[in-house]
Design an enzyme around this catalytic site. Sequence first.
Site, PDB file in Angstrom:
ATOM      1  N   GLU A   1       0.876  -1.178   0.058  1.00 52.71           N
ATOM      2  CA  GLU A   1       0.031  -0.113   0.080  1.00 52.71           C
ATOM      3  C   GLU A   1       0.799   1.236  -0.170  1.00 52.71           C
ATOM      4  O   GLU A   1       1.475   1.272   1.005  1.00 52.71           O
ATOM      5  CB  GLU A   1      -1.026  -0.110   1.311  1.00 52.71           C
TER       6      GLU A   1
ATOM      7  N   CYS B   1      -2.154   9.468   2.785  1.00 51.82           N
ATOM      8  CA  CYS B   1      -1.684   9.042   1.279  1.00 51.82           C
ATOM      9  C   CYS B   1      -2.364   9.381   0.104  1.00 51.82           C
ATOM     10  O   CYS B   1      -2.094   9.532  -1.025  1.00 51.82           O
ATOM     11  CB  CYS B   1      -1.558   7.431   1.621  1.00 51.82           C
TER      12      CYS B   1
HETATM   13  P1  NAD Z   1       8.122   4.310   5.208  1.00 53.55           P
HETATM   14  O1  NAD Z   1       7.985   3.703   4.087  1.00 53.55           O
HETATM   15  O2  NAD Z   1       9.439   5.146   5.478  1.00 53.55           O
HETATM   16  O3  NAD Z   1       8.015   3.714   6.542  1.00 53.55           O
HETATM   17  C1  NAD Z   1       6.887   2.639   6.661  1.00 53.55           C
HETATM   18  C2  NAD Z   1       7.397   1.357   7.557  1.00 53.55           C
HETATM   19  O4  NAD Z   1       8.700   0.918   6.918  1.00 53.55           O
HETATM   20  C3  NAD Z   1       8.003   1.795   8.849  1.00 53.55           C
HETATM   21  O5  NAD Z   1       7.314   0.820   9.763  1.00 53.55           O
HETATM   22  C4  NAD Z   1       9.326   1.892   8.750  1.00 53.55           C
HETATM   23  O6  NAD Z   1      10.044   1.392  10.240  1.00 53.55           O
HETATM   24  C5  NAD Z   1       9.742   0.839   7.853  1.00 53.55           C
HETATM   25  N1  NAD Z   1      11.064   1.055   7.201  1.00 53.55           N
HETATM   26  C6  NAD Z   1      11.481   2.416   7.037  1.00 53.55           C
HETATM   27  N2  NAD Z   1      12.636   2.082   6.096  1.00 53.55           N
HETATM   28  C7  NAD Z   1      12.762   0.889   6.028  1.00 53.55           C
HETATM   29  C8  NAD Z   1      13.918   0.071   5.431  1.00 53.55           C
HETATM   30  N3  NAD Z   1      14.839   0.606   4.777  1.00 53.55           N
HETATM   31  N4  NAD Z   1      13.657  -1.425   5.487  1.00 53.55           N
HETATM   32  C9  NAD Z   1      12.569  -1.888   6.161  1.00 53.55           C
HETATM   33  N5  NAD Z   1      11.656  -1.262   6.654  1.00 53.55           N
HETATM   34  C10 NAD Z   1      11.692   0.262   6.561  1.00 53.55           C
HETATM   35  O7  NAD Z   1       6.873   5.364   5.304  1.00 53.55           O
HETATM   36  P2  NAD Z   1       6.366   6.582   6.018  1.00 53.55           P
HETATM   37  O8  NAD Z   1       7.186   7.759   5.989  1.00 53.55           O
HETATM   38  O9  NAD Z   1       6.093   5.892   7.596  1.00 53.55           O
HETATM   39  O10 NAD Z   1       4.966   6.821   5.494  1.00 53.55           O
HETATM   40  C11 NAD Z   1       4.620   7.598   4.460  1.00 53.55           C
HETATM   41  C12 NAD Z   1       4.605   7.115   3.046  1.00 53.55           C
HETATM   42  O11 NAD Z   1       3.488   6.006   3.341  1.00 53.55           O
HETATM   43  C13 NAD Z   1       3.832   7.923   2.027  1.00 53.55           C
HETATM   44  O12 NAD Z   1       4.480   7.454   0.816  1.00 53.55           O
HETATM   45  C14 NAD Z   1       2.208   7.662   1.930  1.00 53.55           C
HETATM   46  O13 NAD Z   1       1.842   7.757   0.728  1.00 53.55           O
HETATM   47  C15 NAD Z   1       2.702   6.000   2.377  1.00 53.55           C
HETATM   48  N6  NAD Z   1       1.223   5.800   2.883  1.00 53.55           N
HETATM   49  C16 NAD Z   1       0.386   4.899   1.957  1.00 53.55           C
HETATM   50  C17 NAD Z   1      -0.803   4.537   2.352  1.00 53.55           C
HETATM   51  C18 NAD Z   1      -1.823   3.519   1.822  1.00 53.55           C
HETATM   52  O14 NAD Z   1      -2.645   3.267   2.347  1.00 53.55           O
HETATM   53  N7  NAD Z   1      -1.488   3.398   0.326  1.00 53.55           N
HETATM   54  C19 NAD Z   1      -1.349   4.848   3.704  1.00 53.55           C
HETATM   55  C20 NAD Z   1      -0.426   5.800   4.462  1.00 53.55           C
HETATM   56  C21 NAD Z   1       0.957   6.132   4.008  1.00 53.55           C
END
Ligand code: NAD
Length: 459
Positions: A213, A247
């Site tokens: 997602e 998002c």
């Molecule tokens: P992110 O991708 O930075 O982090 C998400 C999760 O991944 C966190 O739990 C984090 O600890 C983990 N993570 C971060 N870096 C990692 C790595 N290198 N390896 C493994 N795991 C890792 O996202 P964010 O900043 O928390 O959220 C924002 C993003 O999420 C935006 O792009 C937004 O559009 C998206 N989002 C999508 C939806 C949806 O339903 N499609 C909903 C909310 C947010």
Amino acid sequence: MMVAKLSISELLCKQRDFFQTGKTKPVDFRLQMLKNLKKTILEHKKAILKALAADLHKPVFESYITEIVTLKEIDYAIKNLRRWTKPRKVRVPLELFPYSGRIQAEPLGVVLIISPWNYPFHLLISPLVGAIAAGNCAVLKPSEFAPYTSGLIANLIEKTFEPAYIAVVEGGVETSQTLLAEKFDYIFFTGGNAVGKIVMAAAAKHLTPVTLELGGKSPCLVDTEIDVEKTARRICWGKFINAGQTCIAPDYLLVNKNIKNSLLDSIKKCLLEFYGEHPANSPDYARIIHQNHFDRLVKFLQDGEILIGGEINRDELYISPTVIDKVSWEAPIMQEEIFGPILPVIEYTDIAEAIAKINSRPKPLALYLFSDNKNLQQYVLQSTSSGGVCLNDTLIQSGVPSLPFGGVGDSGIGSYHGKASFDTFSHYKSVVQNSFWLDLKWRYPPYEGKLSFLKRLIG
Ligand code: NAD
């Protein structure tokens, strides 16, 4: 990395053993677990609201409508679960008489759910509802950037479920990577595209299927055939709720030149109505999650002419609701998802050109169109591709349980919500059944004399 004195691999062993006992499979067990989850949320609503306020300065109203609302997902699953789990009979071709066929949902096993910080409660618990409903064990990894909510969820889950069934593993990137090195039966990830690629690569090593997602730049097209005031209100609500950290927030406005000025006037009035002269003092306006994200957003303020807002306060992680005009398609703000309270405006004169621009970019998670013109609605629906579409409003598509929610192309893989959540965490097993009362011999060797019959059957 320890979870209640268990290492991640020990935790997984325990969950696999628990799953193998078959305890998660009976529908009554799943229903009871959903009810337990609901009870915990209801009993700790105040603490959840407090944690969300501490992490994001979330107004209570917004927390209800976007986070506590997970309760509705639970109710929906409880109401429909017996129907979803019933094997579905399918037609079998006449030549295969007397076989019968059915499709039967079965749980996948032990699943991993990784969530982001922007809706830190809902985006972890909502997929969990699907995982429980489908009969799985689950490991949950909340975002480290919403520490109050993460800690609270860890606590509540521990109180509600035994870790061999459902457990929370708190931590940052390193923890996430340790989890991803393990073999799960499914990974459900919500977050950004860059991390989505890392998750998918890690999953590929174990041939683990994934739902991703992700995000993207969701365009908001505004035509001339609209009610300007209502359009402005709905755009402002969808863009500035949670300070734009949604998002599916309208990322940018693509507005017909002939209506642009009156729409922007309306947006200005609307923001005044929503948040007053000084949104910093409004109890109804959230804050940016952390300083890195704040600094990233502030740079975008240089990418055009600030029409509304533009006030910032780094100590308070505050950026006022901001609209910027005269933004070019090449500006940095138009190259990546904004994910904050800044709304760039680009005008168009020819809708076909506007759509060509949208189509030249990665497929968005959402597409919004404001227009009463049915032909235009059809044209836009048919000539664009996005995870979802909402006509004449914003965000509402994610609140309809009978609509699967997810992306396409760069905005994600797979979907969830309502029945789609149950489907995501289930394997649909095909079952065919014969009996012993009849055994037609035409398929068995020796084949002599049987080919002409087969030719008549197959062609
Ligand atoms: P992110 O991708 O930075 O982090 C998400 C999760 O991944 C966190 O739990 C984090 O600890 C983990 N993570 C971060 N870096 C990692 C790595 N290198 N390896 C493994 N795991 C890792 O996202 P964010 O900043 O928390 O959220 C924002 C993003 O999420 C935006 O792009 C937004 O559009 C998206 N989002 C999508 C939806 C949806 O339903 N499609 C909903 C909310 C947010």
